[in-house]
Design a protein around this motif. Structure first.
Motif, short mmCIF file in Angstrom:
data_model
loop_
_atom_site.label_atom_id
_atom_site.label_comp_id
_atom_site.label_asym_id
_atom_site.label_seq_id
_atom_site.Cartn_x
_atom_site.Cartn_y
_atom_site.Cartn_z
N SER A 291 0.83 -1.20 0.00
CA SER A 291 0.00 0.00 0.00
C SER A 291 0.87 1.26 0.00
O SER A 291 0.61 2.21 -0.75
CB SER A 291 -0.93 0.00 1.22
OG SER A 291 -1.76 1.13 1.22
N LEU B 36 -2.22 -6.93 -0.55
CA LEU B 36 -2.91 -5.69 -0.20
C LEU B 36 -4.37 -5.97 0.14
O LEU B 36 -4.92 -5.42 1.10
CB LEU B 36 -2.83 -4.70 -1.37
CG LEU B 36 -3.78 -3.50 -1.33
CD1 LEU B 36 -3.41 -2.56 -0.18
CD2 LEU B 36 -3.77 -2.75 -2.66
N TYR C 55 -6.56 -5.35 3.57
CA TYR C 55 -7.82 -4.61 3.44
C TYR C 55 -8.95 -5.37 4.15
O TYR C 55 -9.74 -4.78 4.90
CB TYR C 55 -8.13 -4.43 1.95
CG TYR C 55 -9.40 -3.66 1.63
CD1 TYR C 55 -9.34 -2.31 1.31
CD2 TYR C 55 -10.64 -4.28 1.60
CE1 TYR C 55 -10.49 -1.59 0.99
CE2 TYR C 55 -11.80 -3.59 1.28
CZ TYR C 55 -11.71 -2.24 0.98
OH TYR C 55 -12.86 -1.55 0.66
N GLN D 79 -0.34 4.22 10.08
CA GLN D 79 -0.89 3.02 9.45
C GLN D 79 -0.60 1.76 10.26
O GLN D 79 -1.45 0.85 10.33
CB GLN D 79 -0.34 2.89 8.03
CG GLN D 79 -0.93 3.95 7.10
CD GLN D 79 -0.27 3.97 5.73
OE1 GLN D 79 -0.65 3.23 4.84
NE2 GLN D 79 0.73 4.83 5.56
N LEU E 240 -5.52 1.98 2.63
CA LEU E 240 -5.67 0.71 1.92
C LEU E 240 -6.72 0.85 0.82
O LEU E 240 -6.55 0.35 -0.30
CB LEU E 240 -6.06 -0.40 2.89
CG LEU E 240 -5.02 -0.78 3.95
CD1 LEU E 240 -5.60 -1.77 4.95
CD2 LEU E 240 -3.77 -1.37 3.30
N SER F 3 -5.31 2.66 -2.05
CA SER F 3 -4.39 1.82 -2.82
C SER F 3 -5.13 0.89 -3.76
O SER F 3 -4.74 0.70 -4.92
CB SER F 3 -3.50 1.01 -1.87
OG SER F 3 -2.63 1.84 -1.16
#
Length: 472
Positions: free
Chosen positions: A263, A311, A315, A409, A457, A460
């Motif tokens: 991300s 990713l 998420y 994050q 996220l 991304s």
């Protein structure tokens, strides 16, 4: 005449600069673009939800709602300590690039509701805003003696520290510390800063080599600072797409870290600085397809496509945490002192949670830490300790802007883990509500970091679709 010639030359340079920038962002680069996306289909690893489903619900429903919500004062102001020293090695590479700098908020820029205590029903009233100064004398006469000895204060600090470590997965900054400052996240966006080299590489080496779980190999040697980043990564667990020798919990840990790393790389590629080498022309922030291919094209990075897929795993974990904590979150005041905006935030939160609760095939945390109770407890503590260590490593980042977003994050991901493994029940249908506050509480900084982390996220996932179009 000479002036006109110089002007023509300058205009040509400026035109060339814009031409180069446009070519970069439009995808006029060589590379196997389809190879980057070859694994972005079907079920997410160790989950039942499909990539295509997440693309659809995120890009059409979740992403636009999050972008609106995160622009509100409650979520845009994040209190953080960027002055903490690295606990693992001496800070030998402070970034001097101007794009690494973070602008702190002045006191008059901070919403009044974020400066004081938690809200009450009357905090919006005129009486609360214009408190009669005459009551100061009464307060003084009726005041309690709250003197506490130094030894008792130290004991209380130890109690609090012990309680926090029992339920948290990451190290949180002390909100009351004089070293903590409010940062306006909208004025300090996550994007390419130029921070790279040995200092940046050491951060990720330390995370992957020393904190990610991996099978023990015969003849394996510890990480050496002399190793190149590629050589170090070649030994790291993420080269094993089949995750041979790792249990579900260890795979989960790796995929969360890899998803976070992916991300961050997507943000840097999507918001890249274009500026000609001569320094002429305006700077331009735009998607850089060449940078994207360098990081994710299997020709350049063998496991690039797998990292993109990770990713979606990260998420799903944070999506599930928001769903589980929805009843708790809906009871929050989201108080900043701006009555109209605070109402909008509560309405926006309700709308967003309604949408994400419709997501099918959610992450199932009940599958983790099963089996023999003693072994499961030991593994969970190792998992928590490793993630706690990752949060401490964020204080070693040499670029303030990178440190800001790294801390936020990782803290958001740690908050998600705290939610998933709290409450009376663990599983896809379990929830946490406000009535459980004696056992479970979220600080404002945890709520802000969780929503912003999920927002990163979400952004991304949205940017992957953008790169698909640029490279098609």
């Amino acid at each position: 005449m000479l002036f006109n010639m110089k002007l023509v030359i300058l205009l040509n340079i400026l035109f060339l600069h814009e031409f180069v920038a446009i070519n970069y962002s439009s995808g006029s680069v060589s590379g196997n673009s389809e190879g980057c996306f070859c694994k972005l289909q079907g079920e997410v690893d160790d989950c039942k939800c499909k990539v295509e489903t997440l693309d659809s619900i995120n890009n059409q429903k979740i992403y636009p709602r999050l972008q609106s919500l995160l622009s509100k004062d409650y979520f845009r102001y994040f209190k953080v300590n960027l002055k903490k020293t690295c606990p693992f090695w001496s800070d030998d590479s402070r970034c001097a690039l101007k794009d690494c700098h973070v602008d702190m908020c002045n006191q008059d820029e901070i919403p009044p509701g974020l400066k004081g205590s938690e809200p009450t029903e009357k905090k919006y009233s005129k009486e609360a805003q214009d408190e009669d100064e005459s009551c100061e004398e009464q307060k003084e006469l009726g005041a309690l003696n709250t003197t506490i000895s130094d030894s008792t204060k130290e004991a209380l600090r130890n109690w609090t520290k012990h309680d926090d470590t029992q339920e948290t997965f990451c190290e949180l900054d002390d909100d009351n510390s004089s070293e903590c400052d409010y940062v306006d996240l909208l004025l300090n966006p996550e994007r390419y800063t130029g921070y790279k080299g040995p200092s940046a590489h050491r951060i990720w080496r330390s995370i992957y080599e020393e904190n990610c779980f991996k099978p023990q190999e015969e003849g394996s040697t510890p990480y050496s600072p002399q190793q190149s980043l590629a050589a170090s990564y070649l030994k790291a667990v993420y080269i094993r797409s089949e995750m041979t020798g790792l249990c579900l919990e260890q795979r989960t840990f790796y995929r969360m870290i890899s998803g976070l790393h992916t991300s961050i790389n997507l943000h840097l590629s999507s918001n890249y600085l274009f500026q000609d080498k001569l320094g002429f022309g305006n700077i331009k922030w735009a998607p850089n397809t060449e940078e994207f291919l360098r990081r994710f094209d299997p020709v350049n990075e063998e496991q690039g496509p797998q990292r993109l897929k990770n990713l979606y795993f990260a998420y799903l974990v944070e999506l599930r945490a928001l769903i589980k904590a929805a009843p708790y979150i809906l009871e929050e005041e989201f108080y900043t002192g701006n009555e109209e905006e605070d109402k909008d935030v509560k309405s926006g939160i309700r709308d967003l949670l309604t949408v994400i609760q419709q997501a099918p095939d959610q992450f199932d945390e009940s599958k983790l830490f099963q089996g023999d109770p003693k072994e499961a407890k030991k593994l969970k503590e190792e998992f928590r300790a490793h993630f706690m260590n990752v949060s401490r490593i964020m204080d070693c980042v040499g670029c303030d802007k990178c440190k800001l977003w790294g801390k936020l994050q990782v803290q958001g991901m740690g908050t998600a883990l705290k939610i998933l493994f709290s409450g009376d029940q663990i599983g896809p249908h379990s929830t946490i509500n406000a009535s459980q506050k004696k056992k479970f509480q979220l600080r404002r900084t945890e709520i802000v970091s969780l929503f912003n982390s999920f927002g990163r996220l979400s952004s991304s996932v949205h940017s992957i679709e953008k790169f698909r179009h640029l490279l098609s």
